[in-house]
Each structure stands twice: as C-alpha cells, then as structure tokens.
Write an enzyme that holds these catalytic residues in place. Structure first.
Site, short mmCIF file in Angstrom:
data_model
loop_
_atom_site.label_atom_id
_atom_site.label_comp_id
_atom_site.label_asym_id
_atom_site.label_seq_id
_atom_site.Cartn_x
_atom_site.Cartn_y
_atom_site.Cartn_z
N CYS A 83 20.63 -3.91 -25.17
CA CYS A 83 22.08 -4.07 -25.15
C CYS A 83 22.52 -5.40 -25.74
O CYS A 83 23.70 -5.58 -26.06
CB CYS A 83 22.61 -3.93 -23.72
SG CYS A 83 21.88 -5.14 -22.61
N CYS A 86 14.33 0.97 -6.47
CA CYS A 86 13.73 1.98 -5.60
C CYS A 86 12.36 1.60 -5.05
O CYS A 86 12.08 1.80 -3.88
CB CYS A 86 13.54 3.29 -6.35
SG CYS A 86 15.01 4.00 -7.05
N GLY A 107 20.18 -16.08 -30.83
CA GLY A 107 19.61 -14.99 -30.01
C GLY A 107 20.65 -13.99 -29.54
O GLY A 107 20.31 -12.91 -29.07
N THR A 122 22.28 -13.96 -26.90
CA THR A 122 22.25 -13.64 -25.47
C THR A 122 23.46 -14.19 -24.73
O THR A 122 23.80 -13.72 -23.65
CB THR A 122 20.97 -14.19 -24.79
OG1 THR A 122 20.96 -15.61 -24.92
CG2 THR A 122 19.72 -13.59 -25.39
N ILE A 162 26.53 -14.92 -26.64
CA ILE A 162 27.68 -14.29 -27.32
C ILE A 162 27.70 -12.79 -27.02
O ILE A 162 28.76 -12.19 -26.83
CB ILE A 162 27.58 -14.56 -28.85
CG1 ILE A 162 27.69 -16.07 -29.11
CG2 ILE A 162 28.64 -13.80 -29.62
CD1 ILE A 162 28.96 -16.73 -28.63
N ASN A 168 21.12 -22.48 -26.60
CA ASN A 168 21.23 -23.01 -25.24
C ASN A 168 22.01 -24.32 -25.22
O ASN A 168 22.83 -24.56 -24.33
CB ASN A 168 19.85 -23.20 -24.61
CG ASN A 168 19.96 -23.41 -23.11
OD1 ASN A 168 19.65 -24.46 -22.59
ND2 ASN A 168 20.47 -22.41 -22.41
N LEU A 178 23.55 -26.63 -36.10
CA LEU A 178 22.52 -27.47 -35.47
C LEU A 178 21.17 -27.07 -36.09
O LEU A 178 20.74 -25.92 -35.98
CB LEU A 178 22.53 -27.23 -33.96
CG LEU A 178 21.74 -28.20 -33.11
CD1 LEU A 178 22.31 -28.25 -31.69
CD2 LEU A 178 20.26 -27.89 -33.04
N LYS A 229 16.09 -27.02 -10.52
CA LYS A 229 17.03 -25.91 -10.66
C LYS A 229 17.08 -25.14 -9.35
O LYS A 229 16.04 -24.77 -8.81
CB LYS A 229 16.55 -24.97 -11.78
CG LYS A 229 17.37 -23.68 -11.89
CD LYS A 229 16.96 -22.86 -13.10
CE LYS A 229 17.77 -21.58 -13.20
NZ LYS A 229 17.50 -20.81 -14.40
N GLU A 278 15.30 5.93 5.49
CA GLU A 278 16.13 4.81 5.94
C GLU A 278 15.47 3.89 6.98
O GLU A 278 15.71 2.68 6.95
CB GLU A 278 17.44 5.36 6.53
CG GLU A 278 18.27 6.11 5.52
CD GLU A 278 19.37 6.91 6.16
OE1 GLU A 278 20.55 6.62 5.91
OE2 GLU A 278 19.05 7.84 6.93
C1 LIG Z 1 20.12 -12.24 -18.57
C2 LIG Z 1 20.42 -13.65 -18.99
C3 LIG Z 1 19.83 -14.70 -18.31
C4 LIG Z 1 20.11 -16.02 -18.66
N1 LIG Z 1 19.49 -17.00 -17.98
C5 LIG Z 1 19.72 -18.29 -18.33
C6 LIG Z 1 19.05 -19.34 -17.65
O1 LIG Z 1 18.24 -19.11 -16.74
N2 LIG Z 1 19.35 -20.59 -18.02
C7 LIG Z 1 20.24 -20.88 -19.01
O2 LIG Z 1 20.45 -22.05 -19.32
N3 LIG Z 1 20.87 -19.91 -19.69
C8 LIG Z 1 20.64 -18.63 -19.37
N4 LIG Z 1 21.29 -17.62 -20.03
C9 LIG Z 1 22.29 -17.97 -21.06
C10 LIG Z 1 21.75 -17.87 -22.52
O3 LIG Z 1 20.79 -16.90 -22.64
C11 LIG Z 1 21.11 -19.13 -22.98
O4 LIG Z 1 22.04 -20.15 -22.92
C12 LIG Z 1 20.51 -19.03 -24.38
O5 LIG Z 1 19.69 -20.12 -24.63
C13 LIG Z 1 21.52 -18.92 -25.48
O6 LIG Z 1 20.82 -18.86 -26.72
P1 LIG Z 1 21.12 -17.79 -27.84
O7 LIG Z 1 20.24 -18.12 -29.00
O8 LIG Z 1 20.99 -16.43 -27.35
O9 LIG Z 1 22.64 -18.13 -28.14
P2 LIG Z 1 23.75 -17.31 -28.89
O10 LIG Z 1 24.37 -16.35 -27.96
O11 LIG Z 1 23.23 -16.75 -30.17
O12 LIG Z 1 24.74 -18.50 -29.21
C14 LIG Z 1 25.28 -19.32 -28.22
C15 LIG Z 1 26.20 -20.39 -28.81
O13 LIG Z 1 25.48 -21.29 -29.62
C16 LIG Z 1 26.04 -21.38 -30.93
N5 LIG Z 1 24.92 -21.58 -31.86
C17 LIG Z 1 23.73 -20.93 -31.85
N6 LIG Z 1 22.92 -21.44 -32.79
C18 LIG Z 1 23.61 -22.42 -33.42
C19 LIG Z 1 23.29 -23.32 -34.47
N7 LIG Z 1 22.10 -23.35 -35.08
N8 LIG Z 1 24.24 -24.21 -34.86
C20 LIG Z 1 25.47 -24.23 -34.26
N9 LIG Z 1 25.81 -23.39 -33.27
C21 LIG Z 1 24.89 -22.51 -32.84
C22 LIG Z 1 26.74 -20.06 -31.10
O14 LIG Z 1 27.77 -20.16 -32.06
C23 LIG Z 1 27.28 -19.80 -29.70
O15 LIG Z 1 28.47 -20.50 -29.51
C24 LIG Z 1 21.02 -16.30 -19.72
C25 LIG Z 1 21.62 -15.24 -20.39
C26 LIG Z 1 21.33 -13.93 -20.04
C27 LIG Z 1 21.97 -12.81 -20.79
S1 FES Z 2 15.30 1.95 -10.15
FE1 FES Z 2 13.15 1.85 -10.38
S2 FES Z 2 12.54 3.83 -9.85
FE2 FES Z 2 14.67 3.84 -9.42
#
Ligand SMILES: Cc1cc2nc3c(=O)[nH]c(=O)nc-3n(C[C@H](O)[C@H](O)[C@H](O)COP(=O)(O)OP(=O)(O)OC[C@H]3O[C@@H](n4cnc5c(N)ncnc54)[C@H](O)[C@@H]3O)c2cc1C
Ligand code: FES
Length: 1276
Positions: free
Chosen positions: A19, A96, A203, A205, A207, A294, A348, A366, A1208
C-alpha cells in the site's frame, strides 16, 4: 515483496508494504506475490506448507504477509536464526493466532532447527525422552517436503540488464500526477529547479501515508530513490557519509560493519544509531524508508533526528542554482513540522556522521506504546564530551523528540552543565534545567503531559548512570561515584531471547480408527488456501460487468441536528452515480429487528462516524473522493462522551438491573474489614484484519438479491435486509464463505455497511460493493464496551469474602445493539472464580454520543471477571497476604452457588490451579521474583496467577441455543457436503465439524467438505459466537450424520465387507434420500432475569494462568517473561485448533489489558484509527516462554464428545499479565516508600505503569486538577 539486483549482480529480496509502494516506484524491479511462490495446484512452497501444517493460520487474512516476509528472509539468508525470523515479522500483524504457531512453522528453517522448546527440544536430549510431552511436528523433518532453492523463481532475465532501467530519466504521466524518476543528481536538480513545488520522495513511507490519510494529491512527484550520488556511502577519517536515498536497512548494515572495523570509542555514535534502528518501524518500512526522508519529515517522532542532532551531524544540500552547501543538523536547521533550512529547489544529498571521541558518550532512547514497530511517545539523543582525562563536562547535547512539532534541543540545560563534574548532584539540577527548557502545556497535542515530561528526566537519569558506569570502568578522571548495584538495572538495554513454548495435550487412544478424526490435532481445513493466497475474501471477488462502488458519508459531529446536506459537488465528479440518504431506503430506515437505530441518519446525528448517506460511483477511488465533497451543515447539541459524563447527566438506557444473593447487610456486618475500590476498563477495537465488507448482486427477478457479507450473523442480516428493502426474507440470500476475523464485531455491526450496499444495489439493479478502509472501520464500528466498576467488599481477617456490593457501568455508545447482553454477561461473571455468600450486583448502561459499542469476544465477561480479580488483589494488598492464598481460600468448590442461582458443577478450578502450580513452578519463581526485586531498584518483576470460570451458552431465554445442519451425500463418489448455520471466521469451526462427521460416518475427512454458510441452505441460524458453535452445530451435524447412517444401515448389513461408496450407491439405487438436516437445541438452558432463576449456562469452562513480567520503572515498558496456561477444554475435538484459540485469545486479552487504549477527542472523535496509532500486540509481545497444556483427565457430560467451548474463556487469563504488572509496580512503590494499595486502570499502558511507579522524577510533574484545562483526549 520485491527482488532487486544490485550492482554486483546479486539479487536482494525485500519485503515491503504494497500500500505504500506506488506502482511507478517498482519500475525495473521484479515483484513477487504470494501466488508466485507456490500453489495447491502445483507445488507448495516450503514456507507455505510449514506455516499451514503448524496451524499458523486461523482466519488467514494476515497469512500471505507472513509467508512473504518469511520468504524474503529465506531468499536472502537460507539459514536464519530464530532471532532473525522474529525480526522479519516486526511489521506483520495477526489478530487471531497469537503468533506462536507462525513462529513454529518457521523453526525448521533456522540454524537452531529446534522445536518451540528451544534448548529443551527432543533433539538436544540424549535419549529423546520427552516424558509426557509429545514431539511437535516441527521435530520430524520427514513430515515436510524438502527445501530446494533451485525451485525458486529466478530474477527475470529481461530485468537483468538493470543499467538500462536505472540509467534513464523516466516519466510516468497519470490522470492527476506526473511521476519523474531521475537517474542522475544533475537530472534531479534540474527537475527540482523546474518544479520547485514538486514533492520529492524517497521511500514514500511518510508521504504515502499522508496522501492516503489526508487525500492529498501531488501533481508532480520526483522520486530520488535511484540517483546514484544519493546512494553512496563513504567512510572517511573522521566521519561516515551516508547518501540521502540510502535505506534504513542499508544504514543499519553499513554502521554495523563500520563499527566492527573502528575502535570502540570511535563508533559510539554508530552503536547508538544501530540500537535506535532496532526499534524503528518494521523491516517492510526500513527496507524502503531513507535517511533523507527521516530527516526531512522533521516530525516530532523522528527517531534519527534526535541522534543526528546530538552527535553533531551535518548535511550536504544541493541545488541547480547554488551548487552544494553544507549545514549542521542543529536546532536552527529544524524550524517546525516540514519546515527546515532546506530551500524549495534543494535536495539533501548526504548526511555526515562524525566518529565519537575517546571521552565522548552518546545514547539514544525511545519510549513507544508498543516496543516494536511503533513511533515514539518521547525519544532522545544525549551526548556528553568530557574534558581530557577528567569527568568534568566539556559540552553536552540533549535532544528530545515527542514534545513539540519537531525535535527540541535543551540548550540551557547543556550550557549549565558545562564544567560540572559527573556526580550524583548533577541529576536533580539537570532534571530542573530540562523541565525549564522543555515546557509542555496541559493541553499539548498527544496528551500524556506528565508522563512525557517525566520521561525526559528518566531518560537523563538512565544516561547519567550508563555514562557513570563507563567512567568507572575506564577510570577516567577523578574516581567517579560508584553506581549502586541496585541502580544498575536502570542501565540495562532491553534484549530478549526468541520465544520458546510447549503445548501439551492427550493423544487419542491407540485403538481409535484412523478415519475417526475426532480428538486429532489437525490444522484448519483451508490452511493451504490461506498460505497460498488462494483463499478468497469478499473483496477479492472479481468485479462483475457494471459493478458499482460505495463509500459512506458519516457525521463529523458527536450530537447535532442535520440542517442541510449538499451533494452537488460530489455528484458532478466523474463516475459518480448517486448520493443516497434516508429518502432512498425502499423499506424501513430503522434497522429492525436489530435495534431502533437508523440506516441513514435523517434528522439528528448521535455520534461522529454515524452514517448519513453514501456515494455510489464507478470505482472505489471515485466514490471515496466524492464522499469527501459532500457538505453537511449541523446545529450542534450537547454531547455526552464518557461514563462519568453519563452518570452526571443521568444518561442511561433501559436494560440495567440488580441481582441480589444472600443478605448484604449481614455480610458486611460480620466482616472484619470493608474496603471500597474503583476500576476502569477501556474499550477495545476488534481490529479484525479484514474490515467490514459487503458485495450485493441483484438477481433481476422477484426482488431476489444475493449478498456476500462478512457477517457472523447471516440470519439477522437476512431479516434486517428484508425490512430495509421492503421485500420478503425469502428473496434475500446471505452467503458467508469465510470471514477475515470477527471476534463479535461482525455480528450486527456488519449491517452498517451491508444495508447501504443493498439499497444501492436495488436502486441501480447492479452489483455494488463496499469495503471500509481501516480508519473508516475504526471510526464507525465501535468496539468492546468500556466499563467502570465500583465496589465495596467485606472480608474476614483471614481473607474470606463475606459480602460484595458492586455497580457496573458500561458505555454503550448511542444505541444498545448488544449492550443489554454485554452488561448481563458482565454482571453474571463479576464473581469471577470466587464464592461470595452475599452479593448485590447493579448494572447500568450509559447512553453516550459515541459509535454503538458491540459484541466482542467474551461479551461482558472479561470486564466482570476483571473486577473480581481486582477485588482479590486489593484485599490481598490490604491484608498483606499473597493473592494466591486469598484466591485459593475463596475459589468455588463443587456445587457452589452463584449469585444467579446456578450451581457450579463439574468444577475443575482446583484441578487447573494444582496443575498450573506444578507446570509453572510458581512457588520457586515467586521467591526468585522477590529476590530480583530486592536487588534491583529500577527494573521490577511481578508474578500473578488468575483462574477463570466461564459459563458457556448464549443465555437469555435460551432461544439462541439452537442450530441446524444440512448433509448431502453424493452417490457418484460418496463425497459429503455439509452446510450448517455457523460461520467460519478462523475459529476452526468447519474443521471440527468435519472431524465430527468423519466419526459418525466412519469416513476420512478428505471425503467431507464444507463450502459456505447460506441462508437459503440453512435458515434461522443463530449468530456465531458465545463459544457455543461447536456445541450446537457439532450436535446438529452429528444428528444429521446419524440419520444418514440409519438410512445406510440396511446396505451396510447387506454388504458388511463393502466400502462407503458401495453402500451409498446401493442406497441411491434403492431410492433412499441421501440428504437430510440435523437439528439440535441445548437442553435445559433458559434464564429469567426478572426472577433470577433458570439455567444461565449449559456448563463452565475453567482455566488458570500464571504470568511473570518485568517492568522498567523509569519508562513504563514491560515484557512478559513467561506465561503458563492450564485449560480445561474437556476432551478436545481438535487440540491444535483449541491451543490456537487459547493462545490467540490470550494475546487478544493481553492487548486489552496492556496496549490497546482507545482515545477520544473532547469532541468525541476517535483519535487512534489505524495501526499507526492503535497498537495491537505484535510478534515481539508474546511471552518469552509460553506453555499451554490441557487439564489432564477432563471431560464434559454436557457437550459433544465431552468437549468444551474454548473461543472466549481463555481471553481473561490475560488478567494475569495485568496483575503481574501491578505486583511489579507495588514493589517499586514499596522501594519509594509508597503504599502498595493503589489504583491501576486497564489497560496498563507504559504511561500508567510509569506514573504508578512514583519517585523523584514523577514528583517533578504533579497532575493538574481535572477541569482546569482541556485535555487532548478523554477515556470513554
Ligand atoms: C508503519 C510505519 C512505521 C514508522 N515508524 C517510524 C519509526 O519508528 N520512527 C520514525 O522516526 N519514523 C517512523 N515512520 C515514519 C517514516 O517512515 C520515516 O520517517 C521514514 O524515514 C521516512 O522516509 P521515506 O524515505 O519513506 O520518506 P518519504 O515519505 O519519501 O519523504 C519524507 C519527506 O522527506 C522529503 N525528502 C525525502 N528525500 C529527500 C531528499 N533527498 N531531499 C529533500 N527532501 C527529501 C520528502 O519530500 C518528504 O517531505 C514510520 C512510518 C510508517 C508508515
Ligand atoms: S489475522 Fe492472522 S490468522 Fe487472522
């Protein structure tokens, strides 16, 4: 999962979240899905086979995710360790199974290659003697197809010329977005110059979540993921430089390798970052999320920023116009959320991490709600540099996340510390300076204000002690004050060995026929379909021609008059067919006979999330976008949200009552002591993995409609659908093949989605479907009822209970769907496992402006049982005696009379307790826990036992305790098709019923099939629930099969040496019907609440659990070290399934009492609506040792083949975790000179644990007077 070839031509395999992976981001990569690795039609992949055989599937909805996480791990490392297996599942959730069987399925692949007993595995025993513990399947490799790496799909040759894919600038143009993928830094900078407002992603994740949650559309997206300059890693003399697009998984690998090469003192920053990455999301996120992402999310939760700032990192930025520049990552760099010194056209390029100096130390901290895969409540990076050869502070950095929109630097504190010696008197000063530097207002977003502020001081204290230990060890400067051995516990970093387990049950007798499957451990019949992805859930059904999609429009106010609805903008959008509201309901807009609630709110809304209307469109995305454009004008009315609000406003539903037993006044009169107490239990989201879904297909004739609805209550669904559509019930066929988890949430709440879908299907005479997104599902569906219990208990000086007066308040939400039954179940279970001669139980149902709460595994029993255990632990603390002593003294004996006038017969409580004491080695461990606690100040252990007595059957007048089955035998091959009224939602019902049929018909299970549940095949079926399905439908199947056997008897007698097929064929040729129904009603049950007489339950299921935990008193974290369970399941129909139910229920109960905390805004909006903020237990939360055994020699005269319902009853054994935590806290409180009697509400979150461990740090931040500020969230 996506395989990708790197430059040295090695193919790497990454598990990712589909997703969050836009299809454009996959260009040049090969994608492997569950279907691609094996199938039931060709060859199962060994991972699929082993998870299936280990019974690692129940509802199966999560299974493909687990299979692929394991597959990716094994492709990269064919012999991983068990630790690596657990790590690979950090990002997978299962609601489950309780995870244990999934892990067991993977054990044979690991380098340890031992069964769940770990070092106790039979392979490690010289004689192979297991005593009475049977060897699990994972100990016999011959049970599996051999692993064969050559059978794996190869990386597609057409993608092997990868440079072709990565060396070109790619442009993908979509309807709303253009996606650029530059292949060089120059191209990237050129694009950024051309489109300064474009969103840059790495990544995705962060956005990706934002786009989905906030429906944002970026017209231009630039992916920096493949720019070689941003993927570089350079190790230099004084620093390591990491490219901005380097993923966090790679960062971890690189830092581990670098730290192995560098001297210890130079790699302390590396180690701090590596340690922080252990707790950063799951592998699916770390495999794609990048360093630059990040940093530039800039969010307060960013885990790396605190450390990057603290360690003095700097970044290289680049733009087309200005070339490259370097900036320190400091407080100036981060301005506010998403605002930094990085300019619009800049990117960056890299972050530069310096090496630490000899006299420099740094650690990251943390604290999250859940240890793994969760974002921080507060995180920190703290660094100190000492003057040469001294313990005088040269300079410090103290950086904290979670307190403001972005990471904060405590400047003044650092400045004040300069020149100070590293000595104990620094701690109180520093805590004061930090509190001044980092203020947090009472209404700060996120709430938990006192907790967050306490964490700041607590983290510093941990840092102080850890550094002090180093100074002692390296004898730096003046002799550092000694760290007390009891204080050392503050410094220990959390590490847990992989979980170990045993499951003990009795085998079937040697002389049992091989065809007779009853009592044999076998996985659920559809486990192979589930592990191969072949199992079809309703949203997997292919779309028919002209099928439409529906999205609900819901209220944004908790209580309001609807003034107007304007859907014009939505209707003008492409693909939109209609906006439906109450005027479009052809029959009744009231959900009769379920409740008096409206399908579409007509004049008033009573909660946020109540359905007002629905958009129908050509596609899901069109309907979702249009639904957001419907404008509703409201006039707000006063709202009641919490139980306390409802008590004040006297906002109650009818249905409450009082049960009286004995003479309460006399009971209190003869008590030596009387104690009063109060306990709150929060709600719980069902969080089934498959959200509510319905697909309706009009048949075009006579108003017939075929309805594919994931509901546990097909018969109710049929009745309510007929009312809504204004057609006779015989035109509606509700079909349920399988449900991706129900837990009670898919009884009547399924109709919230089903009815609008049916109305749309009828209106357009076309198929219509709707599946809710997770956030919609959580907003709309309600969950377990929150409860408040107030009690007064009288007892003798020895601890014998004499009288209990208890009032239970439940929060029903805005309608009473299941609330009367839930309250009743809580009231009758409030005695728990204890005989109390004089009782008064009053139940009150609070009417609030929240979504209607629903049935949830256990109905109200868990809340009732929880109150009884709280009474026991309070009284034990008051009398200063061991809770176990008190429990044993008051436990029901054979024939004890309950307050609802039913005798507890075949009472196995004592048997369960005795077996548990032996299995858990409780007495020795209790002493060990006490010794540990006397030696450690900041880590405490607790151990607790909780028994359970759980009445099985639906209750009420007993009308629900009936069931039917339909049996067809086909003359051609003798195969048997069974249909019955129950639904399969992962509890293994179909499997158990097939086993029962195999015994009666004397044929192997392979000849018997159950396809689906359908109201046109078996009518008037009872809701699947109440742990009664096997009892009722099992007996119905048995009776139907017996009828068949009676009919076959003459042919068997005539041809005794013949085979089943011969007898079936002979009967058919003789014109004997080979089809029949079986019907069963539970005898005797029926209870009259008015007179408090009649048989409330058919029988009782008993059990007992012993849990040991360890808490971190400074952060509130906890770990379950060990849980032992003994369960009386009678004679199990299928031990594998029953153990799965016990483990799964225990873990769901564990979530209820520890992690799962629903938070509502003061306006009534559920704040945590998805896995990001609502935490169900993950794989890392299961007990370190998890032993489950069945009570030896148990049976049950009142249910089929002496079995017992088990779905249950084990849930509330998780109360043992809660009370073990309370036990641990009370030790911490005793050390601090605080009372051992204290209130702890459920769930025992890290916040509640920390704040209950009162000490000098919590004292810094006393709670504000309620009512003097607006809290960020309220407890319902
Ligand atoms: C399920 C889940 C769990 C998570 N757990 C954590 C966690 O434990 N700890 C935590 O800190 N975060 C967590 N996050 C948040 C996120 O995943 C992190 O912050 C991750 O490092 C973002 O990196 P990305 O490459 O996916 O960023 P993207 O979503 O691709 O970008 C994030 C931002 O950075 C900017 N950007 C990216 N690369 C550049 C570049 N080279 N130059 C300029 N701008 C740039 C983008 O424009 C955007 O604004 C989680 C997210 C999810 C979905
Ligand atoms: S959610 Fe894992 S088996 Fe149902």
């Amino acid at each position: 999962m996506k395989p990708r070839r790197n430059l040295n031509k090695k193919t790497n395999h990454y598990a990712i979240n589909a997703c969050l992976a836009p299809v454009c981001s996959l260009h040049g990569l090969a994608v492997t899905t569950i279907e691609g690795i094996g199938s039931s039609k060709t060859r199962l992949h060994p991972v699929q086979e082993r998870i299936a055989k280990a019974n690692g599937t129940q509802c199966g909805f999560c299974t493909p995710g687990f299979v692929l996480s394991a597959y990716a791990l094994l492709r990269n490392k064919p012999k991983p360790s068990m630790k690596e297996v657990e790590k690979s599942f950090q990002g997978n959730l299962c609601r489950c199974t309780g995870y244990r069987p999934i892990l067991d399925g993977l054990r044979p692949f690991t380098e340890e290659n031992l069964c769940g007993r770990g070092k106790e595995c039979c392979r490690n025993r010289e004689s192979g003697d297991l005593g009475e513990v049977p060897a699990p399947a994972s100990c016999s490799p011959s049970a599996y197809v051999p692993e064969d790496q050559t059978q794996e799909p190869i990386f597609p040759p057409e993608l092997q010329l990868q440079h072709d894919f990565s060396s070109k600038l790619l442009v993908f143009k979509g309807e709303r977005t253009t996606w650029y993928r530059p292949a060089t830094l120059d191209q990237l900078l050129e694009l950024k110059a051309q489109y300064p407002e474009a969103i840059l992603i790495t990544g995705n994740t962060e956005i990706g979540i934002e786009v989905r949650a906030r429906n944002i559309c970026y017209p231009v997206v630039i992916s920096a993921r493949h720019v070689p300059e941003l993927l570089q890693v350079k190790e230099e003399d004084s620093q390591i430089s990491i490219g901005g697009s380097v993923t966090l998984s790679t960062l971890e690998e690189v830092l581990i390798k670098a730290s192995e090469r560098l001297p210890e003192f130079q790699s302390r920053f590396h180690v701090a970052i590596i340690e922080m990455l252990r707790w950063f999301a799951g592998p699916q996120i770390r495999n794609v999320a990048c360093v630059a992402g990040n940093i530039l999310t800039t969010r307060r939760i960013s885990d790396l920023n605190t450390l990057f700032i603290a360690t003095g990192c700097y970044v290289t930025l680049a733009s087309k116009d200005q070339g490259q520049r370097k900036l320190p990552l400091d407080h100036n760099f981060f301005i506010s959320q998403r605002k930094t010194l990085v300019q619009e056209k800049e990117v960056l390029v890299a972050v530069h991490i310096p090496y630490s100096k000899k006299n420099e130390y740094c650690y990251g901290y943390k604290q999250a709600q859940r240890r793994e895969d969760d974002v921080a409540i507060v995180n920190a990076g703290i660094r100190v540099l000492f003057q040469d050869n001294s313990n005088v502070i040269d300079n410090m950095s103290l950086v904290f996340g979670g307190l403001a929109t972005t990471s904060l630097v405590a400047h003044n504190a650092a400045k004040q510390a300069q020149g100070r010696r590293w000595a104990d008197d620094l701690v109180p000063d520093m805590c004061r300076w930090l509190a001044d530097d980092l203020p947090l207002s009472q209404d700060a977003p996120g709430g938990q204000v006192e907790y967050r502020r306490t964490l700041v001081s607590s983290f510093f204290f941990k840092f102080y002690l850890t550094v002090q230990l180093h100074l002692m060890q390296c004898k730096q400067g003046q002799p550092a004050p000694k760290v007390l051995s009891s204080d050392m516990s503050a410094t220990h970093v959390f590490h847990r060995d992989p979980s170990r387990s045993t499951q003990v049950y009795e085998d079937v007798p040697d002389d049992q026929s091989l065809d007779d499957a009853v009592g044999r451990p076998m996985p659920t019949m559809s486990s192979v379909q589930q592990t191969t992805g072949e199992a079809q859930y309703y949203d997997d059904m292919p779309c028919a021609d002209g099928e439409l999609f529906l999205t609900l429009v819901t209220s944004t106010k908790a209580h309001a008059k609807i003034l107007s609805i304007d859907a014009n903008e939505a209707l003008a959008m492409p693909g939109v067919h209609a906006f439906l509201c109450h005027k479009d309901v052809p029959g009744s807009n009231i959900k009769r006979p379920v409740n008096e609630d409206e399908i579409f709110a007509s004049e008033e809304v009573h909660c946020i999330g109540q359905v007002i209307g629905a958009i129908v469109a050509n596609s899901r995305i069109q309907s979702q976008r249009a639904a957001k454009k419907v404008k509703v004008e409201y006039k707000e009315l006063p709202a009641v949200l919490t139980i306390e609000d409802a008590i004040k406003a006297e906002s109650f539903f009818p249905g409450g009552r009082t049960i009286v037993k004995g003479d309460l006044d006399k009971g209190f009169g003869q008590s030596d002591h009387v104690l009063e107490g109060e306990l709150r239990m929060s709600g719980q989201s069902h969080f089934y993995l498959e959200t509510h879904v319905t697909r309706a297909v009009p048949r075009g004739e006579d108003g017939e409609m075929e309805v594919f609805c994931a509901t546990q209550a097909p018969h109710f669904a049929q009745a309510v659908a007929a009312e809504a559509l204004g057609v006779p019930a015989n035109r509606i066929n509700i079909r349920v093949k399988r449900i991706g988890g129900g837990f009670g949430g898919k009884q009547t709440r399924a109709f919230v989605v089903m009815l609008p879908v049916l109305i749309a299907a009828k209106k357009f005479n076309r198929p219509v479907r709707c599946m809710l997104d997770r956030h919609e599902d959580m907003l709309i569906s309600g969950g377990r009822h929150p409860f408040l219990g107030k009690y007064k208990v009288g007892f003798s000086k020895e601890g014998r209970l004499e009288a209990l007066d208890v009032t239970l308040y439940s929060n029903a939400g805005h309608s009473t769907e299941a609330s009367v039954g839930v309250l009743d179940k809580a009231m009758v279970n409030v005695d728990g496992s204890y005989f109390i001669p004089n009782m008064r139980v009053t139940g009150i149902i609070c009417k609030t402006n929240l979504p209607s709460n629903a049935a949830f595994r256990g109905y109200g029993s868990p809340q009732g049982i929880f109150v009884s255990e709280n009474v026991m632990f309070d009284v034990a603390a008051y009398l200063d005696i061991a809770p176990l002593e008190l429990q044993a003294l008051n436990m029901y004996k054979e024939n004890g009379l309950t307050h609802y006038n039913q005798h507890v017969t075949n009472c196995n409580l004592q048997g369960c307790l005795d077996q548990l004491l032996e299995q858990s080695n409780y007495v020795t461990r209790r002493t060990e826990v006490d010794v540990f606690n006397s030696e450690n100040r900041w880590k405490k252990r607790g151990i607790a036992i909780t028994p359970t007595k759980y009445g099985v059957s639906y209750g009420g007048s007993g009308f629900l305790d009936q069931g039917a089955a339909l049996i067809h035998v086909y003359q051609g091959d003798g195969s048997v098709l069974i249909t019955h009224g129950g639904t399969e939602m992962g509890q293994g019902l179909h499997t158990k019923l097939i086993q029962i049929a195999s015994r009666v018909l004397k044929i192997p299970v392979s000849k018997i099939h159950i396809s689906e549940t359908s109201t046109s095949l078996v009518p008037n079926a009872t809701v699947s629930g109440a742990s009664s399905c096997s009892d009722i439908f099992g007996m119905a199947v048995l009776r139907g099969c017996e009828i068949i056997m009676d009919r076959l008897e003459p042919y068997i007698d005539a041809n005794p040496d013949g085979a089943w097929e011969d007898w079936v064929r002979a009967a058919y040729m003789d014109r004997v019907s080979l089809s029949t129904t079986g019907f069963y009603k539970t005898p005797d049950v029926g209870y009259d609440p008015k007179t408090n007489t009649g048989m409330r339950f058919n029988y009782f299921t008993f059990g007992a659990a012993c849990t040991e935990v360890e808490i971190d008193c400074l952060t509130g974290s906890h770990v379950v070290r060990r849980t032992d369970i003994v369960m009386d399941v009678g004679k199990s129909l299928n031990p594998m399934i029953d153990i799965g139910q016990i483990e799964g229920a225990f873990l769901q109960g564990y979530g209820f009492v520890t992690l799962e905390h629903l938070k509502y805004s003061p306006e009534g909006s559920l704040l945590n609506r998805g896995p990001g903020s609502y935490k169900i237990p993950g794989c890392g939360d299961i007990p370190g040792v998890f032993n489950v055994s069945f009570l030896k020699g148990a049976s049950n005269p009142r249910a089929i083949y002496s079995s017992k319902g088990v779905g249950e009853p084990p849930l509330m054994l998780a109360a043992s975790v809660f009370y073990a935590i309370k036990d641990a806290i009370s030790s911490a409180r005793a050390d601090a000179g605080k009372s051992r009697t204290f209130r702890l509400d459920s769930p025992a979150t890290s916040e509640r644990i920390r704040m209950a461990c009162e000490d000098q740090f919590t004292k810094q931040f006393p709670p504000s007077e309620p009512g003097t500020f607006k809290p960020w969230f309220v407890n319902a």
